[in-house]
Scaffold this motif. Structure first.
Motif, PDB file in Angstrom:
ATOM      1  N   TYR A 105     -10.141   8.982  16.424  1.00  0.00           N
ATOM      2  CA  TYR A 105      -9.657   8.851  17.806  1.00  0.00           C
ATOM      3  C   TYR A 105     -10.816   8.490  18.727  1.00  0.00           C
ATOM      4  O   TYR A 105     -11.970   8.818  18.430  1.00  0.00           O
ATOM      5  CB  TYR A 105      -9.061  10.179  18.285  1.00  0.00           C
ATOM      6  CG  TYR A 105      -7.677  10.479  17.740  1.00  0.00           C
ATOM      7  CD1 TYR A 105      -6.582   9.721  18.136  1.00  0.00           C
ATOM      8  CD2 TYR A 105      -7.471  11.540  16.864  1.00  0.00           C
ATOM      9  CE1 TYR A 105      -5.314  10.008  17.644  1.00  0.00           C
ATOM     10  CE2 TYR A 105      -6.209  11.826  16.378  1.00  0.00           C
ATOM     11  CZ  TYR A 105      -5.122  11.055  16.775  1.00  0.00           C
ATOM     12  OH  TYR A 105      -3.880  11.322  16.304  1.00  0.00           O
TER      13      TYR A 105
ATOM     14  N   PHE B  52     -10.371  11.061  23.958  1.00  0.00           N
ATOM     15  CA  PHE B  52      -9.129  11.673  23.488  1.00  0.00           C
ATOM     16  C   PHE B  52      -9.455  12.900  22.633  1.00  0.00           C
ATOM     17  O   PHE B  52      -8.819  13.949  22.754  1.00  0.00           O
ATOM     18  CB  PHE B  52      -8.341  10.641  22.668  1.00  0.00           C
ATOM     19  CG  PHE B  52      -6.955  11.085  22.273  1.00  0.00           C
ATOM     20  CD1 PHE B  52      -5.873  10.909  23.110  1.00  0.00           C
ATOM     21  CD2 PHE B  52      -6.744  11.692  21.040  1.00  0.00           C
ATOM     22  CE1 PHE B  52      -4.603  11.325  22.745  1.00  0.00           C
ATOM     23  CE2 PHE B  52      -5.485  12.110  20.657  1.00  0.00           C
ATOM     24  CZ  PHE B  52      -4.407  11.933  21.516  1.00  0.00           C
TER      25      PHE B  52
ATOM     26  N   GLU C  18     -10.539  15.811  24.669  1.00  0.00           N
ATOM     27  CA  GLU C  18      -9.443  16.391  25.446  1.00  0.00           C
ATOM     28  C   GLU C  18      -8.487  17.185  24.550  1.00  0.00           C
ATOM     29  O   GLU C  18      -8.081  18.285  24.887  1.00  0.00           O
ATOM     30  CB  GLU C  18      -8.712  15.239  26.161  1.00  0.00           C
ATOM     31  CG  GLU C  18      -7.648  15.651  27.151  1.00  0.00           C
ATOM     32  CD  GLU C  18      -8.245  16.186  28.453  1.00  0.00           C
ATOM     33  OE1 GLU C  18      -9.452  15.954  28.660  1.00  0.00           O
ATOM     34  OE2 GLU C  18      -7.525  16.851  29.213  1.00  0.00           O
ATOM     35  N   TYR C  19      -8.120  16.606  23.411  1.00  0.00           N
ATOM     36  CA  TYR C  19      -7.025  17.212  22.636  1.00  0.00           C
ATOM     37  C   TYR C  19      -7.425  17.624  21.223  1.00  0.00           C
ATOM     38  O   TYR C  19      -6.596  18.116  20.468  1.00  0.00           O
ATOM     39  CB  TYR C  19      -5.850  16.222  22.544  1.00  0.00           C
ATOM     40  CG  TYR C  19      -5.357  15.762  23.886  1.00  0.00           C
ATOM     41  CD1 TYR C  19      -4.691  16.653  24.735  1.00  0.00           C
ATOM     42  CD2 TYR C  19      -5.562  14.460  24.334  1.00  0.00           C
ATOM     43  CE1 TYR C  19      -4.247  16.247  25.990  1.00  0.00           C
ATOM     44  CE2 TYR C  19      -5.125  14.046  25.572  1.00  0.00           C
ATOM     45  CZ  TYR C  19      -4.475  14.929  26.403  1.00  0.00           C
ATOM     46  OH  TYR C  19      -4.043  14.544  27.629  1.00  0.00           O
TER      47      TYR C  19
ATOM     48  N   GLU D 281      -9.183  20.009  19.908  1.00  0.00           N
ATOM     49  CA  GLU D 281      -9.024  21.417  19.533  1.00  0.00           C
ATOM     50  C   GLU D 281      -7.557  21.748  19.298  1.00  0.00           C
ATOM     51  O   GLU D 281      -7.192  22.433  18.333  1.00  0.00           O
ATOM     52  CB  GLU D 281      -9.594  22.269  20.668  1.00  0.00           C
ATOM     53  CG  GLU D 281     -10.177  23.564  20.167  1.00  0.00           C
ATOM     54  CD  GLU D 281     -10.858  24.327  21.297  1.00  0.00           C
ATOM     55  OE1 GLU D 281     -10.747  25.550  21.303  1.00  0.00           O
ATOM     56  OE2 GLU D 281     -11.473  23.660  22.159  1.00  0.00           O
ATOM     57  N   GLU D 282      -6.686  21.219  20.192  1.00  0.00           N
ATOM     58  CA  GLU D 282      -5.246  21.451  20.056  1.00  0.00           C
ATOM     59  C   GLU D 282      -4.732  20.876  18.743  1.00  0.00           C
ATOM     60  O   GLU D 282      -3.954  21.506  18.026  1.00  0.00           O
ATOM     61  CB  GLU D 282      -4.505  20.754  21.206  1.00  0.00           C
ATOM     62  CG  GLU D 282      -4.813  21.328  22.555  1.00  0.00           C
ATOM     63  CD  GLU D 282      -3.978  22.570  22.812  1.00  0.00           C
ATOM     64  OE1 GLU D 282      -2.756  22.436  22.972  1.00  0.00           O
ATOM     65  OE2 GLU D 282      -4.559  23.674  22.807  1.00  0.00           O
ATOM     66  N   LEU D 283      -5.186  19.639  18.450  1.00  0.00           N
ATOM     67  CA  LEU D 283      -4.724  18.979  17.223  1.00  0.00           C
ATOM     68  C   LEU D 283      -5.122  19.809  16.001  1.00  0.00           C
ATOM     69  O   LEU D 283      -4.320  20.018  15.085  1.00  0.00           O
ATOM     70  CB  LEU D 283      -5.319  17.562  17.132  1.00  0.00           C
ATOM     71  CG  LEU D 283      -4.720  16.537  18.100  1.00  0.00           C
ATOM     72  CD1 LEU D 283      -5.618  15.306  18.189  1.00  0.00           C
ATOM     73  CD2 LEU D 283      -3.325  16.123  17.647  1.00  0.00           C
TER      74      LEU D 283
ATOM     75  N   HIS E  74      -5.697  22.937  15.957  1.00  0.00           N
ATOM     76  CA  HIS E  74      -4.941  24.184  16.008  1.00  0.00           C
ATOM     77  C   HIS E  74      -3.560  24.002  15.370  1.00  0.00           C
ATOM     78  O   HIS E  74      -3.129  24.804  14.525  1.00  0.00           O
ATOM     79  CB  HIS E  74      -4.822  24.585  17.473  1.00  0.00           C
ATOM     80  CG  HIS E  74      -4.314  25.960  17.661  1.00  0.00           C
ATOM     81  ND1 HIS E  74      -4.998  27.069  17.215  1.00  0.00           N
ATOM     82  CD2 HIS E  74      -3.160  26.434  18.226  1.00  0.00           C
ATOM     83  CE1 HIS E  74      -4.302  28.140  17.507  1.00  0.00           C
ATOM     84  NE2 HIS E  74      -3.176  27.778  18.119  1.00  0.00           N
ATOM     85  N   ILE E  75      -2.888  22.943  15.779  1.00  0.00           N
ATOM     86  CA  ILE E  75      -1.549  22.686  15.236  1.00  0.00           C
ATOM     87  C   ILE E  75      -1.632  22.463  13.729  1.00  0.00           C
ATOM     88  O   ILE E  75      -0.823  22.977  12.959  1.00  0.00           O
ATOM     89  CB  ILE E  75      -0.901  21.470  15.940  1.00  0.00           C
ATOM     90  CG1 ILE E  75      -0.601  21.839  17.388  1.00  0.00           C
ATOM     91  CG2 ILE E  75       0.346  21.009  15.214  1.00  0.00           C
ATOM     92  CD1 ILE E  75       0.016  20.741  18.194  1.00  0.00           C
TER      93      ILE E  75
ATOM     94  N   GLU F  69      -1.967  25.744  11.948  1.00  0.00           N
ATOM     95  CA  GLU F  69      -0.701  26.487  11.897  1.00  0.00           C
ATOM     96  C   GLU F  69       0.193  25.930  10.795  1.00  0.00           C
ATOM     97  O   GLU F  69       0.788  26.660  10.006  1.00  0.00           O
ATOM     98  CB  GLU F  69       0.019  26.399  13.248  1.00  0.00           C
ATOM     99  CG  GLU F  69      -0.781  27.023  14.376  1.00  0.00           C
ATOM    100  CD  GLU F  69       0.070  27.930  15.269  1.00  0.00           C
ATOM    101  OE1 GLU F  69       1.248  28.154  14.914  1.00  0.00           O
ATOM    102  OE2 GLU F  69      -0.445  28.402  16.293  1.00  0.00           O
ATOM    103  N   ARG F  70       0.258  24.611  10.742  1.00  0.00           N
ATOM    104  CA  ARG F  70       1.114  23.980   9.727  1.00  0.00           C
ATOM    105  C   ARG F  70       0.575  24.267   8.334  1.00  0.00           C
ATOM    106  O   ARG F  70       1.337  24.428   7.385  1.00  0.00           O
ATOM    107  CB  ARG F  70       1.176  22.482   9.964  1.00  0.00           C
ATOM    108  CG  ARG F  70       2.112  22.144  11.108  1.00  0.00           C
ATOM    109  CD  ARG F  70       2.341  20.673  11.201  1.00  0.00           C
ATOM    110  NE  ARG F  70       3.489  20.397  12.028  1.00  0.00           N
ATOM    111  CZ  ARG F  70       3.739  19.227  12.569  1.00  0.00           C
ATOM    112  NH1 ARG F  70       2.923  18.218  12.361  1.00  0.00           N
ATOM    113  NH2 ARG F  70       4.814  19.049  13.298  1.00  0.00           N
TER     114      ARG F  70
ATOM    115  N   ASP G 182      -0.635  10.015  10.342  1.00  0.00           N
ATOM    116  CA  ASP G 182      -0.402  10.249  11.770  1.00  0.00           C
ATOM    117  C   ASP G 182      -1.639   9.882  12.602  1.00  0.00           C
ATOM    118  O   ASP G 182      -1.530   9.214  13.634  1.00  0.00           O
ATOM    119  CB  ASP G 182      -0.048  11.729  11.980  1.00  0.00           C
ATOM    120  CG  ASP G 182       0.258  12.026  13.429  1.00  0.00           C
ATOM    121  OD1 ASP G 182       1.064  11.276  14.010  1.00  0.00           O
ATOM    122  OD2 ASP G 182      -0.328  12.983  13.991  1.00  0.00           O
TER     123      ASP G 182
ATOM    124  N   ASN H 207      -1.801   6.817  15.296  1.00  0.00           N
ATOM    125  CA  ASN H 207      -1.982   7.070  16.725  1.00  0.00           C
ATOM    126  C   ASN H 207      -3.358   6.698  17.253  1.00  0.00           C
ATOM    127  O   ASN H 207      -3.511   6.464  18.457  1.00  0.00           O
ATOM    128  CB  ASN H 207      -1.705   8.549  17.023  1.00  0.00           C
ATOM    129  CG  ASN H 207      -0.223   8.829  17.022  1.00  0.00           C
ATOM    130  OD1 ASN H 207       0.506   8.373  17.895  1.00  0.00           O
ATOM    131  ND2 ASN H 207       0.233   9.537  15.994  1.00  0.00           N
TER     132      ASN H 207
END
Lengths: 120, 871
Positions: free
Chosen positions: B11, B15, B18-19, B21-23, B25-26, B29-30, B50, B54
């Motif tokens: 990425y 980007f 910004e995101y 850590e969230e990515l 994290h998700i 979890e998965r 994915d 993206n």
């Protein structure tokens, strides 16, 4: 924040991912993974949004002022401090409404043509 | 998870920051929900897909934003943008044009199937590394070798064509049947030659070029059923070659069968066949060389007289480009690369200055959250836009400039045309463009975005030039000056070399001499008497014209190929045989008046006379070098010699020397010539050596030679209405052809040098202007404290001269090496020529002073009151 009808119209039709994210945030603010789960639940797992698609949509929606990051967080027991929460803006609500109206209009047209059955 | 973090690097970094850590994290979890085994693999696969899906649109989004922003920024600074695009265009254009010529001449394979297996064959002997083959040697090489799929011989075969309009002289080649098989080219119409066509009694067949078929034979398909007349014979057109076919050189119009005989009757001394062959698949060049060496050795034992020193030479067909051409082209490419380097350096300087002036804008963007990487990316996008526009302009420049370079393409190459716009050249231009964008974009972008801080926003802050940045720009300017010095010195050396070559005395006068060709068709002119009638008609009538001082005929003009090199035997001296360069002479057959027309001085004895005929003793005029070689310090008049050919009665006759003339450079200005022998045209016997029948008419007139051309044409047509008249040109042109590739190269290198000088001047000007702006407070204070304008001007000039001094020193040092690499082109001028260096230093000084002048004047005019108030 003020916005005009033309601001709303400029964004229509909404990409499906955007519309679903707005729906997920319509009633409460959520973090990214919760959005994915909400969408999956509401669509009976027919739509399983990937994390990449979600955050590219979130980035664009933030630039378009449809959603904002919120600093209101859930109770510390339920919170994970690494998470970021998003909430819908008034402009986001207006755009979601306009899109829903547009879709309803389309469904109405399709019904008039007998393509989809009348509501029971 | 570390692996997942690495994956996120696909990425854009903004980007990711910004995101990311969230990515992650998700994903974790998965990962926890997915259990183990197959589902984990599936999770990874879908995650990779994915991210790839993206990441590219995310990059594209940023590129679009940057492009939009960059185009707006560039449009605002129109002057800067146009300058940058033109400079880039010049650099890329020069390189693209030079590359397209080099690619066609030196790099790309010839347009024939399996061209890498095609080789050229030569005989070699002491003093002659590559000469043509004799038919018997070719016959034996072909018969005895096993390394080759096929071997073909060919030789020049021009013919007079009589169509409906004026008679034409056609340039052609006589070829053995294997010729077209080796080339693997199918005819556009009809067929190519087969073994039946070269039988001695076979019907005469001809294959014509597409261009000749279109222009002269009407381009009609039923040409194959019609005959054409070449010289005095009827030929059947059996094939038309495709439009892009040209072999062995450009502009060939016809191909006819080469009948050698089985075995050939010619002598082994008679060297006139070019030969090529195709290696069998799997056979290496070395194996073929070894085999032919054995065969040549066997023939040397069998025919010691003619073949004792004859070697077989096998070279790849692709390497048949003269070394001088090769060097000329690479030197040109080097020069064009220098221009690109200077253009890039200049642009880097311009961009740096521009970026400094945009420091506030960049600081604002940084303050609202744009990271350094994002800013660098923005600046790089702008460089890329500039480079792309420059690249497009460069291709346009290359298309326009290419015709100037075509003078460097040797005519004897089998390539039909040099075009600039093809895939290879485009790829090259794109590559150069990309490298250019990086070369001039990266450094300024990185330097500027380093430490973009809040201070940049402060009003009145000095817009950014720190000592180190100035040092960086100075380095760029020094590089530009050094590169332009290399180019200037190279151009200077090449010009000196050209002058030196041009000052070489060719041994004859060219002023007011017109030359033209009348090829006497054989066998109509096979008898001496018929030829004498024609020559007499033409020469008598031409000499009678007002303003004509003299005229004469010769078999082949000096400096043009195809004259004749024969071995001689002088009574009392050892030697003979074609294999020894030390004992061969250049021969020409001439009419009376030829020597006088060209101002070739008779040192002793007399000229050829009309009365020197077949019934009188055979005479010869020799050059001074001939006398020096065979009869040093003796009177040669009345002495005899003969040519060392066997079974060639005409050559074996004793020749009596009746005159001695000055030497002429038959082999060109830069190559030594064999001693020369002139034979009398009336002593060329019937039906023998008709190749040597004089065909070049030279005329000296006191009026403009061009004005007499129509009259001369009428005289020749009156003597023979079917005689084609070709190559009508002032004799000066024949000599100028010798230096034409040099002149072309010099024009281009000089052009590049001037361009680079201009760019270096702009570089100095830009740097000093900027520095003066930065130091205005200092100048103001100095002036306030009593410094004179002269002192301030001197300070700016000193800065300029200091930079220039470093650049010139570095440039001179480098130019010594560049000079050494092109030494073979310098005709004896040294790589460090003091005259050239002195001129270049003066030019560099002038450039420095003119580049420093405007900034100096600005510094001088600094108003101390305004500056101090500003502080």
């Amino acid at each position: 924040m003020t916005f005009s009808q033309s601001d709303i119209d400029a964004l229509l039709p909404l990409p499906p991912a955007t519309f679903h994210i707005l729906m997920a945030l319509a009633d409460e603010h959520r973090h990214g993974y919760a959005i994915i789960q909400d969408i999956a639940m509401r669509t009976n797992s027919e739509l399983r949004m990937s994390a990449g698609t979600l955050y590219r949509s979130i980035q664009r929606m933030q630039e378009q002022d449809l959603i904002v990051e919120t600093h209101r967080r859930p109770h510390p027991d339920e919170d994970d401090e690494r998470r970021r929460y998003y909430q819908i803006t008034p402009f986001g609500i207006a755009v979601a409404r306009a899109e829903a109206r547009r879709l309803a209009q389309l469904v109405k047209l399709a019904r008039a043509r007998g393509i989809v059955p009348e509501r029971a | 998870m570390r692996l997942h973090s690495l994956l996120l690097y696909l990425y854009p970094s903004s980007f990711r920051h910004e995101y990311g850590e969230e990515l992650s994290h998700i994903f974790s979890e998965r990962r926890q929900q997915s259990g183990n085994g197959f589902s984990v693999i599936w999770l990874w696969i879908s995650e990779i897909i994915d991210v790839i899906k993206n990441a590219s649109p995310a990059h594209w989004d940023i590129l679009r934003q940057d492009l939009r922003y960059g185009l707006r920024t560039l449009a605002r600074a129109r002057g800067f943008t146009i300058t940058a695009i033109v400079i880039t265009g010049l650099g890329i254009g020069a390189n693209t044009a030079a590359f397209s010529v080099i690619d066609h001449v030196l790099l790309r394979p010839f347009p024939f199937p399996d061209a890498d297996r095609m080789v050229q064959l030569w005989q070699g002997s002491p003093g002659y590394p590559q000469v043509e083959l004799s038919p018997p040697n070719f016959y034996d090489w072909q018969r005895l070798s096993t390394s080759f799929e096929a071997m073909a011989a060919y030789t020049g075969a021009a013919a007079n064509f009589l169509g409906e309009s004026e008679p034409q002289r056609l340039d052609g080649t006589a070829v053995t049947p294997e010729f077209f098989n080796i080339l693997g080219v199918q005819p556009f119409l009809g067929r190519v030659f087969n073994a039946d066509d070269v039988r001695e009694k076979a019907a005469k067949a001809v294959i014509v070029s597409y261009a000749f078929w279109q222009s002269t034979l009407g381009g009609i398909p039923d040409v194959l059923t019609k005959g054409i007349r070449l010289d005095s014979d009827s030929y059947t057109v059996i094939g038309v070659m495709p439009p892009d076919f040209s072999f062995p050189s450009r502009g060939k119009q016809i191909w006819i069968p080469l009948v050698l005989g089985d075995p050939p009757k010619d002598s082994r001394d008679n060297l006139y066949l070019q030969a090529m062959a195709k290696l069998k698949p799997g056979v290496s060049l070395e194996q073929a060389r070894a085999e032919l060496a054995v065969i040549a050795g066997r023939l040397a034992q069998q025919y010691p007289k003619e073949n004792e020193k004859v070697r077989a030479v096998v070279e790849p067909l692709r390497d048949q480009v003269p070394n001088q051409t090769r060097l000329l082209l690479w030197a040109l490419f080097g020069a064009s690369f220098c221009v690109l380097l200077i253009a890039c350096t200049n642009l880097a300087g311009l961009l740096l200055a521009k970026a400094i002036s945009r420091r506030k804008e960049l600081t604002v963007r940084a303050a609202v959250g744009a990271g350094r990487e994002r800013l660098v990316r923005q600046l790089l996008t702008e460089s890329l836009v500039l480079a792309l526009l420059g690249g497009a302009l460069g291709v346009l420049f290359a298309v326009i400039g290419l015709p100037l370079l075509l003078g460097l393409v040797p005519a004897r190459l089998p390539i039909s045309d040099v075009t600039v716009l093809d895939r290879r050249v485009f790829v090259f231009a794109a590559l150069v463009t990309a490298i250019t964008a990086l070369a001039f974009g990266v450094a300024p972008a990185l330097r500027m975005c380093k430490g973009v801080t809040y201070e940049g926003l402060q009003e009145g802050s000095r817009s950014g030039i720190g000592g180190r940045r100035e040092w960086f720009r100075s380095m760029l300017v020094v590089t530009e000056i050094a590169a332009s010095i290399v180019l200037l010195v190279s151009a200077g050396l090449l010009i000196r070399a050209l002058w030196r070559v041009q000052s070489i005395d060719p041994g004859f006068r060219t002023d007011s001499v017109l030359s033209l060709q009348t090829y006497l068709p054989m066998p109509r002119y096979a008898s001496n008497a018929t030829r004498a009638g024609f020559y007499n008609d033409v020469l008598t009538n031409v000499r009678a014209l007002p303003g004509i001082m003299n005229a004469g005929y010769i078999s082949s003009l000096p400096m043009l190929p195809g004259g004749g090199i024969w071995p001689v035997t002088v009574p009392g001296m050892q030697g003979g045989g074609t294999s020894d360069a030390a004992l061969t002479v250049a021969i020409r057959v001439v009419s009376p008046g030829y020597l006088d027309t060209l101002g070739i001085a008779l040192r002793s004895g007399r000229d050829i006379r009309e009365s020197d005929t077949l019934s009188s003793p055979y005479v010869a005029i020799v050059s001074e070098s001939f006398v020096r070689r065979y009869w040093p310090n003796q009177d040669p008049i009345g002495r005899t010699f003969h040519f060392a050919f066997e079974n060639f009665p005409f050559a074996e006759q004793d020749r009596t020397v009746v005159g001695v003339v000055n030497d002429v450079r038959f082999r060109g200005l830069e190559r030594p010539s064999e001693p020369q022998v002139y034979l009398a045209y009336n002593q060329l016997p019937d039906r023998t050596a008709t190749f040597y029948a004089p065909r070049e008419l030279v005329i000296r007139s006191s009026t403009d030679p061009a004005s007499i051309i129509p009259v001369i044409r009428r005289i020749i047509q009156k003597a023979d209405a079917e005689m084609p008249i070709t190559a009508v040109r002032p004799l000066r042109e024949v000599v100028d052809l010798q230096t034409a590739p040099r002149s072309t190269q010099i024009r281009l290198v000089a052009c590049f040098a001037l361009l680079s000088l201009l760019l270096a001047g702009i570089g100095i000007h830009g740097l000093l202007s900027f520095a003066v702006g930065q130091r205005s407070q200092e100048f103001g204070l100095r002036i306030a404290l009593g410094a004179k304008s002269r002192d301030v001007l001197g300070m700016v000039f000193r800065d300029g001269i200091f930079l220039s001094g470093i650049g010139v020193t570095l440039g001179l040092f480098l130019s010594f090496y560049s000079g050494r690499s092109i030494q073979a082109l310098l005709a004896g001028v040294g790589p460090f020529d003091p005259g050239t260096v002195a001129v270049v230093c003066l030019v560099a000084l002038a450039m420095t002073l003119s580049g420093s002048l405007l900034p100096g004047i600005r510094a001088m005019r600094t108003n101390p009151v305004t500056v101090i108030r500003g502080e």
